[in-house]
Motif scaffolding. Structure first.
Motif, short mmCIF file in Angstrom:
data_model
loop_
_atom_site.label_atom_id
_atom_site.label_comp_id
_atom_site.label_asym_id
_atom_site.label_seq_id
_atom_site.Cartn_x
_atom_site.Cartn_y
_atom_site.Cartn_z
N HIS A 1 -18.04 -7.04 -27.08
CA HIS A 1 -19.39 -7.51 -26.54
C HIS A 1 -20.24 -6.29 -26.00
O HIS A 1 -19.65 -5.64 -25.16
CB HIS A 1 -19.27 -8.69 -25.40
CG HIS A 1 -20.42 -9.07 -24.87
ND1 HIS A 1 -21.12 -10.08 -25.48
CD2 HIS A 1 -21.35 -8.63 -23.62
CE1 HIS A 1 -22.33 -10.33 -24.75
NE2 HIS A 1 -22.54 -9.30 -23.86
N GLY A 2 -21.38 -6.46 -26.56
CA GLY A 2 -22.35 -5.24 -26.01
C GLY A 2 -22.13 -3.97 -26.63
O GLY A 2 -22.99 -2.85 -26.55
N ARG B 1 -21.88 -10.87 -34.52
CA ARG B 1 -23.07 -11.10 -33.58
C ARG B 1 -22.51 -12.37 -32.36
O ARG B 1 -22.94 -12.34 -31.66
CB ARG B 1 -24.15 -11.80 -34.39
CG ARG B 1 -24.96 -10.75 -35.23
CD ARG B 1 -25.90 -10.01 -33.99
NE ARG B 1 -26.57 -10.67 -33.29
CZ ARG B 1 -27.11 -10.24 -32.20
NH1 ARG B 1 -26.82 -9.24 -31.69
NH2 ARG B 1 -28.03 -11.01 -31.57
N GLY C 1 -21.36 -10.88 -29.89
CA GLY C 1 -22.42 -10.17 -29.03
C GLY C 1 -22.54 -8.68 -29.18
O GLY C 1 -23.09 -7.94 -28.29
N ASP D 1 -24.42 -5.43 -31.14
CA ASP D 1 -25.40 -4.85 -31.92
C ASP D 1 -24.84 -4.56 -33.27
O ASP D 1 -24.00 -4.20 -33.68
CB ASP D 1 -26.27 -3.74 -31.20
CG ASP D 1 -26.61 -3.86 -29.96
OD1 ASP D 1 -27.12 -5.01 -29.72
OD2 ASP D 1 -26.57 -3.08 -28.98
#
Length: 330
Positions: free
Chosen positions: A142-143, A163, A166, A168
Motif C-alpha cells: 500500500h502506498g 490498485r 492502494g 500507484d
C-alpha cells in the motif's frame, strides 16, 4: 480422426479426452514435442503441442514428412514455432489467442507476495517447529509504486489488483490501454519505470525486440530494494546479469515462473539427476528468489479455455476456416 497431443499433464488428460469425446479420438503423451519425439507423430494429420515444444524447422520437416498437416499449440506464445518453415511446408498452425488473464496476473501477485513476506522461508522453518520471526520482515505494498511492463489483458488484470492494494501505477507498452489509464496508470518510458517502481512485473510477449528487455543496464537502474516478477517468458530477462546483481546483495525479492533455458527442464522431474544448468542452480540458492515451474496459467478455468480453443482450432482446420487463433493458414 485420431489426434496426437504432446506434453499433456495428468490433470489435463481427462479434460482433453472429454472435450474431444464424440468428435475425435485423442492420444495423449506426456513427452514433449522435439527432434527426438517428432517421429512418433508419423501418420497423424493433426498434432497438438504444449508451450515448451520445439517446433523448429527440423521438427516441422519431420512432422510434415510423417503426414502431419496441422499443429494446434495449447498456448498463447508461439516464439518456439518457425512459422516461415510451416508456411513453406503448407502446414496449418493454430494457437490459443486468449485465456483467462486472471490466472497469470493472480499468480504474479502470488510470487510478489511470497517473496515480500518470506513465505517459503517461514514455511520451511515451521516444518522444523522454528517459529521465530527473525529475517521474515516484509513491507506494505500500500502506498508504493507498481511498474507494469506490458499492459495488455494480463498486465491490466495485474494493475487492477495493484490498485486494490492502494498502489500507484506506472506502465510501459507500445500502446496505451484505456482501461489502465482509467485506473490512474501513468505511462512512462521503461527506463523511468525501472528506476522508480518498488514492484516490477513483466507481461510482454517474447519477441526479438523484447528479448532481454531486462538486461544488465535495466537491472542496475532498478532500486536496490525492488521486487521483480516474471510470469511471461524467461527470455525477457538476462539471467546471467540477474544472478550478478543478486550476488551483489541487491533486490528485496525475485519471483520467476519462467526461465530462459527452461526447455528440457520445466515440467519434468529432474530431482534424481545431476544439475547441468549452473545458472539455474545458482538462482534457486538465493533465499529471496522463488522459482516455480511455468505454472501461472495452470488453473482449471484457464486450462479449460485453452482446451476449448484447441477443439475449435481442429474444427476450423477441418472446415477450412480461419480464426483469430490461426497463425499459418493452409
Amino acid at each position: 480422426m485420431e489426434i496426437l497431443a504432446f506434453g499433456v499433464t495428468a490433470d489435463e488428460k481427462p479434460l482433453l479426452e472429454r472435450a474431444f469425446a464424440g468428435q475425435h479420438e485423442v492420444r495423449c503423451l506426456d513427452v514433449f514435442l522435439d527432434e527426438d519425439t517428432a517421429p512418433i507423430a508419423a501418420g497423424y494429420e493433426i498434432v497438438s503441442s504444449s508451450v515448451n515444444a520445439d517446433l523448429s524447422g527440423r521438427v516441422l520437416n519431420t512432422l510434415a514428412a510423417g503426414g502431419t498437416k496441422m499443429i494446434t499449440q495449447r498456448s498463447t506464445g508461439f516464439n518456439n514455432i518457425d512459422l516461415d518453415v510451416a508456411r513453406r511446408l503448407g502446414m496449418t498452425v493454430g494457437r490459443v489467442s486468449y485465456y483467462s488473464p486472471h490466472s497469470v496476473a493472480e499468480f504474479a501477485w502470488t510470487l510478489a507476495m511470497a517473496v515480500n513476506r518470506k513465505i517459503t522461508r517461514a514455511s520451511n522453518r515451521t516444518r522444523d517447529f522454528d517459529f521465530r520471526l527473525n529475517g521474515l520482515m516484509g513491507r506494505d505494498f500500500h502506498g508504493r509504486t507498481a511498474g507494469v511492463l506490458g499492459t495488455g489483458k494480463i498486465g491490466e488484470a495485474f494493475a487492477r489488483i495493484a490498485r486494490g492494494f492502494g498502489m500507484d501505477l506506472l506502465g510501459w507498452d507500445i500502446a496505451r490501454n484505456p482501461a489502465c489509464l482509467e485506473l490512474g496508470m501513468k505511462y512512462v518510458d521503461k527506463e523511468e519505470l525501472f528506476a522508480r517502481a518498488d514492484l516490477i512485473s513483466l507481461h510482454v510477449p517474447l519477441l526479438e525486440a523484447t528479448r532481454h528487455i531486462v538486461d544488465a543496464t535495466a537491472l542496475k537502474a532498478m532500486r536496490d530494494d525492488v521486487i521483480l516478477v516474471n510470469s511471461s517468458r524467461g527470455g525477457l530477462i538476462d539471467t546471467e546479469a540477474l544472478v550478478a546483481e543478486l550476488r551483489a546483495g541487491r533486490f528485496t525479492g525475485v519471483g520467476l515462473d519462467v526461465y530462459e533455458a527452461e526447455a528440457g527442464v520445466f515440467f519434468l522431474d529432474k530431482s534424481l539427476e545431476p544439475v547441468e544448468d549452473d545458472t539455474l542452480a545458482r538462482l534457486v540458492t538465493f533465499p529471496h528468489v522463488l522459482v516455480t515451474s511455468h505454472q501461472a496459467y495452470y488453473t482449471a478455468d484457464a486450462v479449460g479455455q485453452i482446451i476449448e480453443a484447441t477443439v475449435r482450432n481442429v474444427a476450423d482446420y477441418l472446415a477450412g476456416r480461419r480464426s483469430e487463433n490461426t497463425l499459418v493458414p493452409s
